[in-house]
Design an enzyme around this catalytic site. Sequence first.
Site, PDB file in Angstrom:
ATOM      1  N   LEU C 125      24.859   2.082 -39.489  1.00 30.53           N
ATOM      2  CA  LEU C 125      23.505   2.959 -39.806  1.00 30.53           C
ATOM      3  C   LEU C 125      23.873   4.539 -39.556  1.00 30.53           C
ATOM      4  O   LEU C 125      23.527   5.313 -40.177  1.00 30.53           O
ATOM      5  CB  LEU C 125      22.512   2.454 -38.977  1.00 30.53           C
ATOM      6  CG  LEU C 125      21.139   3.201 -38.852  1.00 30.53           C
ATOM      7  CD1 LEU C 125      20.449   3.080 -40.046  1.00 30.53           C
ATOM      8  CD2 LEU C 125      20.336   2.633 -37.563  1.00 30.53           C
ATOM      9  N   THR C 126      24.220   4.688 -38.294  1.00 34.71           N
ATOM     10  CA  THR C 126      24.570   6.218 -37.949  1.00 34.71           C
ATOM     11  C   THR C 126      25.417   7.068 -39.048  1.00 34.71           C
ATOM     12  O   THR C 126      26.299   6.650 -39.449  1.00 34.71           O
ATOM     13  CB  THR C 126      25.420   6.103 -36.519  1.00 34.71           C
ATOM     14  OG1 THR C 126      24.464   5.370 -35.892  1.00 34.71           O
ATOM     15  CG2 THR C 126      25.080   7.505 -36.158  1.00 34.71           C
ATOM     16  N   GLU C 364      23.269   1.957 -29.484  1.00 32.43           N
ATOM     17  CA  GLU C 364      22.026   1.058 -30.185  1.00 32.43           C
ATOM     18  C   GLU C 364      20.647   1.644 -29.681  1.00 32.43           C
ATOM     19  O   GLU C 364      19.969   1.053 -29.227  1.00 32.43           O
ATOM     20  CB  GLU C 364      22.384  -0.330 -29.631  1.00 32.43           C
ATOM     21  CG  GLU C 364      23.623  -0.879 -30.505  1.00 32.43           C
ATOM     22  CD  GLU C 364      23.329  -2.484 -30.457  1.00 32.43           C
ATOM     23  OE1 GLU C 364      22.320  -2.983 -30.460  1.00 32.43           O
ATOM     24  OE2 GLU C 364      24.515  -3.007 -30.802  1.00 32.43           O
TER      25      GLU C 364
END
Lengths: 397, 260, 386
Positions: C125-126, C364
Amino acid sequence: MARIKVIEEKCTGCGACVDACPFGAIRVEEMAVIDEEKCTLCGACVEACPLGALELEEVVRTGMDTSKYRGVWVFAEQRHGKVSGVAYELLNVGRRLADDLGEKLTAVVFGPIGEDAVRELIYRGADRVLWADDERLAQFHDDTYAGVLAEMAQAERPEIILCGATSIGRSFFPKAAAKLGTGLTADCTGLEIDKERRLLVQTRPAFGGNIMATILTPDHRPQMATVRHKVMKEAPRQEGREGEVVKWSPRPENLASRTTLVEFVEEVEETVNLADADIIVSGGRGLGGPENFALIRELAMLLGGAVGASRAAVDAGWIPYSHQVGQTGRTVSPKLYIACGISGAIQHLVGMQSSDVIVAINKDPEAPIFKVATFGIVGDLFEVVPALIERLKRRKG
Amino acid sequence: MDIVVCIKQVPETTEVKIDPQTKTLVREGIPGIVNPFDMYAIEEGLRLKERYGGKVKVLTMGPPQAEDALREALAMGADEAVLLSDKALAGSDTLATSYALSMAVRKLGYDLVICGKQAVDGDTAQVGPEMAEHLGVPFVAWVRKVEEVSDGKIKVQRLMDDGYEVLEMPLPALITVVKEINEPRLPSLRGKMRARKAQIPVWTVEDIGADPSRVGLEGSPTQVVRVFTPERRAGGEILQGEPEEVADKLVEKLEAMGVI
Amino acid sequence: MPNYFLTEEQMMIRDLARQIAEEKVKPVRAELDEKEEFPWEIVRILAQADLFRVWVPEEYGGLGGGTLELCLATEELSRACAGVAVTYAGSALGGTPILLFGNEEQKEKYLPPLASGEKLAAFALTEPDAGSDAAAISTTAEKVEGGYVLNGTKQWITNGGEAEIYVVIAMTDKTKGARGASAFIVEKGWEGFGFGKKERKMGIRASATRELIFQDCFVPKENLLGREGMGFIVAMRTFDRTRPGIGAQSVGIAQGALDEALAYAHQRHQFGRPISSFQAIQHMLADMATQIEAARALVYYAARLIDSGEKDISKISAMAKLFASDVAMRVTTDAVQIFGGYGYMREYPVEKMMRDAKITQIYEGTNQIMRNIIAGELIKELASRR
């Protein structure tokens, strides 16, 4: 069926047997109660009871006519045609046992080792050498060695046969004992004669050296035992001592081996052999890592000694198993043993406590190693050992 | 290939302590484990099965709780397990034990029997070789590698004091293995679950057709007459001071004693 | 330690993970940390032990457990080495979106090799400019004949380069902001999918953290996870389920540090007595133990709530991660303090634990974002009651 019997009139329920039982098989309900599921009849409780309230109920064993067996034998192991040092240790013990019994001492030797080596066995105390001088016994095989030894014993009926607790001895001797249907006691560290009963009293460590057991083979012959290497001293040499050499021709079926040797690969150790070293410097968990064995090696080198290790260090992969001293490693008895960062678990102690002088360096003053140390140093080995190295370097000049 | 692995349940000896007051073994609550050397035997059995096919059967002789050791072997991947347990076996020495085990091994059926080199409680290393004699099969002790199994023969490396020997023998045969041979696997979760549910048959002396006079205390030529705590050497002198001082003192003392 | 009413199977998982941690991980952890080496050997051992199977349903080769089972294994591994643990848990993080949003074909194709441990997964995602602000991602997925073409760079991806299976969040429609994101399953080795630099980190150094680079990487339409535009939901739902795992990792790190500190305090002598006899040390140890137990209770509770099928799990999940990671940081710092000068040295394991602990407050979702989530949920609850 055999069992431990509690003599009700004598038992006070003191519980000494509960503590003594290695198998947790005894509890006290006013009196001692034996859990027969757990009991292995080891006899530890009988020994521990202060009141004589426990006894191992006698069993009738199907034995042999023991009176027909006479004399003491030792197996003189050879490897690549050379008689091993352990043979001379056995001759020393065997001589004493034979004298106590008033019997002859016989050395049994296999393979073409030459007249000189055979004569040496006599110089070292044998009255008689039983020599199976056959090329087919040059190489060790369990089938042939066990077969020929059993054949000899069946014919000559010795009352005692001893063998070194070496890779060879501990392999074929049990097989020979099973062939003869007699008892065998492994890895003995003490052997005496009970003169009254004409029995071999065998003492050996068990439970990783935590306890010692005394074992008899009362109704079977020969009484067989393997003897731990380096625990007994070698027999002194008496040049010119006389004795008889008897050549033995084995039965052909005992010269056939089902195992065949494909090749032998020699592995020479890079360091001084632990078992032969006069000085050993050992490292343990306190070293913290494999790189710190350099310190141990340096000290050992300065002293001309070998490098040893505790099981903890070996298990951690810091140093090969061949350096391990202790119950599951090697037993050593050097003149000087220096233990660095070794706490002294019992299994280590049994492997080195017969050393002449023990030096212990450890930061925990409660470490059990100090209980056996001749000289103890409570401190950080990373400070003490370098200081010692410095001091020894100065001494050398 | 049918492989029988003989194992023993032993107390964790490293935890055995001696009570300073009573001088006896403190054994309270010490868990039973599979004899560490037998773990290598189980592993080698599993590896040979993976290489050559067949079955791995584990056998132990002991009290009912020895079943735990068998379940551990099952969790690692053994196919079957049998517990030889009978009060008549209590007090068996190595000769009687090896006889009883050999009768059970015969009943199981085998091409190869694998034992650990010794048990860490008794440290005798005798049961394997004695079993081979009772079974009438060739054997090699101290096996550090199984090179290959082919044409009804097994080729192994035997660890000796001065190196190793490569030996060959016909099957059926027996080997005892040393720790250099492999690294035992850990159990798997599925193996543990299967092991937990497994039915383990318990065989008696009668089941294996053994001669009752050859097992137990009656069938044991050796007799333990005394168990005692080994004598310890008395502790000596504690050297004190700064590292340099201590080093000086120690070297002087060792010189005076003539050990260096 | 309380047993938390674990079932026999859960205890089996915990015990086996503990055994592996003790026997296989501890002896190599310092070296893995020092060399920043990916623990393939340990991964193989975990796979053989069936530990990758715990969270996967039985029909896909798993053992049918859930979040609690995964947490138990993660905690035990973290006790020995958090770098190893995050490698293990990272694969579950990558597999979770497939479990939650995958169609039958996708689950049948991708879950069994993850369960067996034959393959590892990763979740991406990042990006360099999209950290806490996940909606700001710039990786694009352009719709073409038969699928999508991905372009862009993902950053700090756990298991990056080592994993075979990646779940990647990319924008299918930039004009829609967060609602324009979609999730894709991408396999290592596909054309246009490469890896950038491997990061050099403060802690969890055994784990691989790496850039993923997509240059005209074609992804077939069968590999769209869920529907177009669901990417952000996929990410948030995934994290809701995996955050207790970070909590478990934190509890494990803290417990490992307490174990070390306790043993050391008992063994270390100063002023002629063990330092564990000094009240200052005793109180530190007591506080450490109490915080750990509270964190563990919260983590297990969150995991159980998730496994019970409860839908509203964002808040409890964030709480578990927030609380436990702060505990890990405090406890490891105190452990170093108890070790004194030795604690600061690489020869002793606690400095590594302190370095490892820090990341649990960051990844997270940072603990600041956790507080945002918790506060947001609180306000939503209040509003719904009115």
